[in-house]
Write a protein that holds these residues in place. Structure first.
Motif, PDB file in Angstrom:
ATOM      1  N   UNK A  34      13.143   3.781  -4.022  1.00 58.80           N
ATOM      2  CA  UNK A  34      13.774   4.405  -2.854  1.00 58.80           C
ATOM      3  C   UNK A  34      15.251   4.043  -2.763  1.00 58.80           C
ATOM      4  N   UNK A  35      15.589   2.814  -3.117  1.00 59.99           N
ATOM      5  CA  UNK A  35      17.002   2.406  -3.047  1.00 59.99           C
ATOM      6  C   UNK A  35      17.865   3.102  -4.095  1.00 59.99           C
ATOM      7  N   UNK A  36      17.251   3.570  -5.179  1.00 62.11           N
ATOM      8  CA  UNK A  36      18.050   4.105  -6.290  1.00 62.11           C
ATOM      9  C   UNK A  36      18.028   5.626  -6.413  1.00 62.11           C
ATOM     10  N   UNK A  39      14.764  10.956  -3.957  1.00 64.36           N
ATOM     11  CA  UNK A  39      13.511  11.709  -4.070  1.00 64.36           C
ATOM     12  C   UNK A  39      12.645  11.521  -2.827  1.00 64.36           C
ATOM     13  N   UNK A  40      11.680  12.425  -2.675  1.00 62.65           N
ATOM     14  CA  UNK A  40      10.595  12.195  -1.724  1.00 62.65           C
ATOM     15  C   UNK A  40       9.568  11.284  -2.398  1.00 62.65           C
ATOM     16  N   UNK A  41       8.901  10.457  -1.599  1.00 58.87           N
ATOM     17  CA  UNK A  41       7.904   9.546  -2.166  1.00 58.87           C
ATOM     18  C   UNK A  41       6.626   9.555  -1.331  1.00 58.87           C
ATOM     19  N   UNK A  42       5.506   9.399  -2.031  1.00 64.27           N
ATOM     20  CA  UNK A  42       4.216   9.193  -1.376  1.00 64.27           C
ATOM     21  C   UNK A  42       3.732   7.810  -1.810  1.00 64.27           C
ATOM     22  N   UNK A  43       3.578   6.914  -0.849  1.00 63.66           N
ATOM     23  CA  UNK A  43       3.150   5.546  -1.133  1.00 63.66           C
ATOM     24  C   UNK A  43       1.666   5.427  -0.814  1.00 63.66           C
ATOM     25  N   UNK A  44       0.869   5.167  -1.841  1.00 63.86           N
ATOM     26  CA  UNK A  44      -0.582   5.092  -1.681  1.00 63.86           C
ATOM     27  C   UNK A  44      -1.041   3.673  -1.979  1.00 63.86           C
ATOM     28  N   UNK A  45      -1.624   3.047  -0.989  1.00 63.53           N
ATOM     29  CA  UNK A  45      -2.106   1.680  -1.150  1.00 63.53           C
ATOM     30  C   UNK A  45      -3.113   1.400  -0.050  1.00 63.53           C
ATOM     31  N   UNK A  46      -4.017   0.469  -0.314  1.00 61.69           N
ATOM     32  CA  UNK A  46      -5.082   0.182   0.648  1.00 61.69           C
ATOM     33  C   UNK A  46      -4.510  -0.285   1.992  1.00 61.69           C
ATOM     34  N   UNK A 184      15.211  13.191   2.970  1.00 59.91           N
ATOM     35  CA  UNK A 184      14.127  12.747   2.098  1.00 59.91           C
ATOM     36  C   UNK A 184      12.920  12.375   2.948  1.00 59.91           C
ATOM     37  N   UNK A 185      11.724  12.560   2.377  1.00 58.03           N
ATOM     38  CA  UNK A 185      10.488  12.295   3.107  1.00 58.03           C
ATOM     39  C   UNK A 185       9.680  11.237   2.361  1.00 58.03           C
ATOM     40  N   UNK A 186       9.138  10.274   3.120  1.00 58.38           N
ATOM     41  CA  UNK A 186       8.261   9.251   2.554  1.00 58.38           C
ATOM     42  C   UNK A 186       6.937   9.305   3.316  1.00 58.38           C
ATOM     43  N   UNK A 187       5.852   9.569   2.591  1.00 60.63           N
ATOM     44  CA  UNK A 187       4.526   9.612   3.204  1.00 60.63           C
ATOM     45  C   UNK A 187       3.732   8.369   2.860  1.00 60.63           C
ATOM     46  N   UNK A 188       2.962   7.863   3.818  1.00 58.56           N
ATOM     47  CA  UNK A 188       2.164   6.650   3.622  1.00 58.56           C
ATOM     48  C   UNK A 188       0.682   6.998   3.746  1.00 58.56           C
ATOM     49  N   UNK A 189      -0.133   6.504   2.796  1.00 61.64           N
ATOM     50  CA  UNK A 189      -1.560   6.810   2.845  1.00 61.64           C
ATOM     51  C   UNK A 189      -2.379   5.704   2.193  1.00 61.64           C
ATOM     52  N   UNK A 206       7.382  20.388   0.254  1.00 63.85           N
ATOM     53  CA  UNK A 206       8.197  21.556  -0.032  1.00 63.85           C
ATOM     54  C   UNK A 206       9.065  21.447  -1.261  1.00 63.85           C
ATOM     55  N   UNK A 207       9.027  20.316  -1.958  1.00 60.53           N
ATOM     56  CA  UNK A 207       9.873  20.120  -3.136  1.00 60.53           C
ATOM     57  C   UNK A 207       9.109  19.290  -4.170  1.00 60.53           C
ATOM     58  N   UNK A 208       8.083  19.877  -4.802  1.00 64.41           N
ATOM     59  CA  UNK A 208       7.205  19.106  -5.690  1.00 64.41           C
ATOM     60  C   UNK A 208       7.929  18.402  -6.826  1.00 64.41           C
ATOM     61  N   UNK A 209       8.961  19.048  -7.384  1.00 65.22           N
ATOM     62  CA  UNK A 209       9.662  18.460  -8.528  1.00 65.22           C
ATOM     63  C   UNK A 209      10.411  17.186  -8.162  1.00 65.22           C
TER      64      UNK A 209
END
Length: 715
Positions: A34-36, A39-46, A184-189, A206-209
């Motif tokens: 994220x710092x570099x 991009x959009x990111x999806x963070x997946x962790x328990x 930029x969008x960051x999703x948490x799940x 909206x921006x898969x690439x």
């Protein structure tokens, strides 16, 4: 450069003060990326793996908060989660002198006004409050978000596959159009493990690439224990409750039944047992109908008690990430409707580093046990239900058209079309369909055409100006429950609400002494007269994969060493019933039980498939009923053959189905099929039919089912 060095000095001081020895895996990876990049990111962790910090540590280090305007927007599915995360994020932001503001119906009005005068910092909000802002304060949307840089979506899995999720997807796009900066969008799940779902998740932004998935696959040890107590009653067996009391009395526990009424039953009866044996008094109920102040007290107590044990009986209100401190054990009573839900619930225990998660699964009938076992086995295989995302969500489009017209106070039709056609939520809806819907709304007087522009029509104004407009999910009508002027909670509107009946609420038993439907109020008094209280339940759809796993277990000879003797006997009895079937292919064969005056088809398929098959049989004038617990359809017609059934499934004619649906929708009974959608009743008939075929039924899957499944008969 180390991960620690990538962060700003104030954030590094926060980490030093917290005495962190190291970053969690998801934090290490997210900070680096994220710092570099932008991009959009999806963070997946328990659950409890530090996802919130994984998003905010790099964002706070990267963004220049000295500029005016809200720079980061945090979106949550729950107000309670916002209130919980506010304290966490505010503590972090104190190190950078960044203001954090809550914006929802229960938040401070003065704080909101202060933010409008001086837009800055971080804003925590629900999708419904964003919608309300677009409708009522469109100038404030520009004022607040014209320099927005990041959107963080918590519990993003909670939105996927729902109208609410499509609404949020549309709102994110509209917000991005208001900002002069790249947002930029960051999703948490915590509950996305299937790589096939990554495509759908990436498309959501909206921006898969330019959307990347970061997933922490570190396993969490889980101790699972299955218990079986057969019940022929609507109430839980006393032996189960006694066992549950022993299981939870010396620890901090969450108990998840599957309905609000059951939640209350557990809390009340465990407390009674505890009173008899001199145990602790900390038994609570927590669900949406419990008074807000009571829910908040329960959350506060659980989070802040170190020495006292407690048991909270709850619904999905405590399934998501609200911080209630350390929980030692999670109990599930009867099968969850989804594996995603099971994962969330498991994650509530063992949150402390180095601690295992402890799960106890109770079942009260053999089919519920079989579903619990199948879900657990699929969980161990890392399976999670695929998310269904509608290609053509006409109902959500209708809602967003009204919202855009309301916020613009008049807009040219072509500009309106361009706004929705570029929106990721509506990419598959053609221009002709959009224009057809707009003309339909003009015909309903929901929109009015003046020259080249359209404005809100007279019949739409009461709907759009109502608070109910901002939400896409349907809610039950509730009546306020009071005792001597004090609010106890709420109960759903129901014919069961009768004077002198007893009800469970807020972990107590109350007698109804007055029901005023006009003012939506129920007066109650405490009671212990021994009369059985009313039971309010609910149900949910189950995916095909769970049903198929149930069939696999039924035909398997595997010995599951983690289930108790009662569970083993219940499974043996079910397996014995199916043992003489000549099943050679679990994918292609299904059993048929032939009785004296009926035939039972075990589809072992999804709720949508069962519902569709039942509908087709009804069209062919064949009386039938569905038993969702066993995933079977009973045909109450002894002359009806297996071949007849198979032919009906194979010969699904599109035009005939649409003709029958059109006829049904002309009647009030048929309109009930649209209850899954809040706005479908205002759509043109052909769009209503399309929604029913894709959201309520599944004709394509049923046609495949009929072509691939042979039915093996047994008596």
């Amino acid at each position: 450069m180390t991960t620690y060095e990538l962060l700003s000095e104030p954030i590094r001081k926060y980490i030093r003060d917290k005495r962190w020895d190291s970053f969690r895996p998801i934090q290490e990876a997210a900070i680096q990326r994220i710092t570099s990049t932008d991009n959009n990111y999806i963070l997946i962790s328990r659950t409890a793996s530090g996802k919130t910090e994984a998003a905010f540590l790099p964002i706070l280090s990267k963004v220049n908060f000295k500029e005016s305007g809200v720079k980061v927007l945090y979106i949550s599915p729950l107000i309670a989660l916002i209130n919980d995360q506010f304290l966490r994020i505010e503590q972090l932001c104190n190190y950078l002198d960044i203001s954090v503001t809550k914006w929802h119906g229960e938040a401070s009005k003065s704080k909101k006004e202060q933010l409008l005068k001086n837009p800055n910092g971080i804003l925590l909000i629900t999708p419904e409050s964003i919608e309300a802002m677009f409708c009522n304060k469109p100038h404030n949307v520009v004022q607040l978000f014209s320099l927005l840089e990041y959107i963080v979506i918590d519990e993003i899995h909670n939105f996927l596959g729902s109208d609410r999720g499509l609404q949020l997807q549309s709102l994110i796009h509209r917000l991005q159009q208001k900002s002069s900066k790249k947002v930029s969008v960051v999703g948490l799940s915590a509950t996305v493990s299937d790589a096939n779902q990554y495509v759908e998740l990436k498309s959501f932004f909206g921006n898969p690439d330019h959307t990347k998935v970061i997933r922490d696959t570190t396993p969490k040890p889980i101790n699972a224990d299955f218990r079986y107590f057969d019940s022929n009653s609507t109430e839980l067996p006393l032996d189960l409750l006694k066992d549950l009391y022993k299981e939870t009395r010396d620890c901090k526990a969450l108990v998840f039944p599957n309905a609000r009424g059951r939640v209350e039953e557990v809390a009340v009866k465990l407390k009674k047992i505890s009173d008899k044996v001199g145990g602790h008094q900390n038994y609570f109920s927590h669900h949406s109908a419990v008074d807000k102040e009571t829910r908040e007290y329960v959350e506060f107590f659980a989070k802040n008690t170190n020495q006292q044990n407690f048991t909270i009986s709850c619904t999905s209100t405590l399934e998501l990430g609200i911080d209630i401190g350390n929980v030692d054990k999670v109990v599930q009573i009867d099968a969850t409707h989804s594996i995603a839900s099971l994962i969330q619930r498991i994650g509530r225990s063992g949150r402390r580093v180095g601690k295992d998660s402890n799960l106890v699964l109770y079942s009260t009938d053999s089919w519920s046990f079989l579903q619990s076992l199948a879900s657990w086995l699929l969980y161990q295989e890392n399976f999670i239900e695929p998310v269904f995302i509608s290609d053509k969500p006409y109902d959500v489009l209708l809602h967003q058209i009204l919202s855009i017209v309301k916020s613009s106070s008049g807009i040219e039709i072509e500009k309106l079309y361009l706004q929705v056609s570029n929106n990721p939520a509506f990419l598959k809806i053609s221009k002709n369909e959009v224009l057809s819907l707009i003309n339909h709304l003009i015909g309903l007087d929901f929109l009015e055409k003046i020259g080249n522009e359209i404005i809100l029509g007279i019949d739409a104004e009461p709907l759009v100006n109502s608070k109910d407009f901002y939400s896409l999910f349907k809610t039950d009508t509730f009546l306020k429950v009071v005792n001597s002027g004090n609010k106890i909670g709420e109960l759903p509107l129901s014919p069961q609400l009768i004077v002198n009946e007893n009800v469970f609420l807020s972990a107590r038993i109350w007698k109804i002494i007055d029901v005023d439907f006009k003012s939506k109020k129920v007066e109650v008094i405490p009671t212990n007269d021994g009369k059985k209280p009313l039971f309010f339940g609910n149900s949910a759809d189950v995916a095909s994969k769970i049903r198929e796993k149930m069939f696999e277990v039924l035909t398997s000879k595997t010995d599951y060493d983690f289930i108790d003797e009662n569970s083993r006997f219940a499974l043996f009895e079910l397996q014995k019933e199916f043992s003489f079937l000549k099943i050679e292919n679990l994918k292609k064969q299904r059993p048929v039980l032939i009785k004296e005056k009926s035939k039972i088809f075990y589809t072992f398929s999804s709720s949508k498939v069962n519902r569709t098959i039942s509908f087709l049989l009804t069209l062919n004038k064949i009386e039938n009923r569905i038993d969702e617990s066993s995933s079977s359809i009973e045909l109450i017609n002894e002359s009806f053959s297996v071949d007849d059934f198979t032919n009906i499934l194979k010969n699904i004619e599109k035009k005939e189905i649409e003709k029958q649906l059109q006829m049904l929708l002309a009647f009030e009974k048929g309109q009930e099929m649209l209850d899954f959608s809040k706005w479908a009743i205002y759509l043109p008939l052909e769009m209503q039919i399309d929604l029913i075929k894709t959201k309520y039924f599944d004709f394509n899957e049923v046609k495949n089912f009929g072509e691939t499944n042979m039915f093996v008969k047994y008596k």
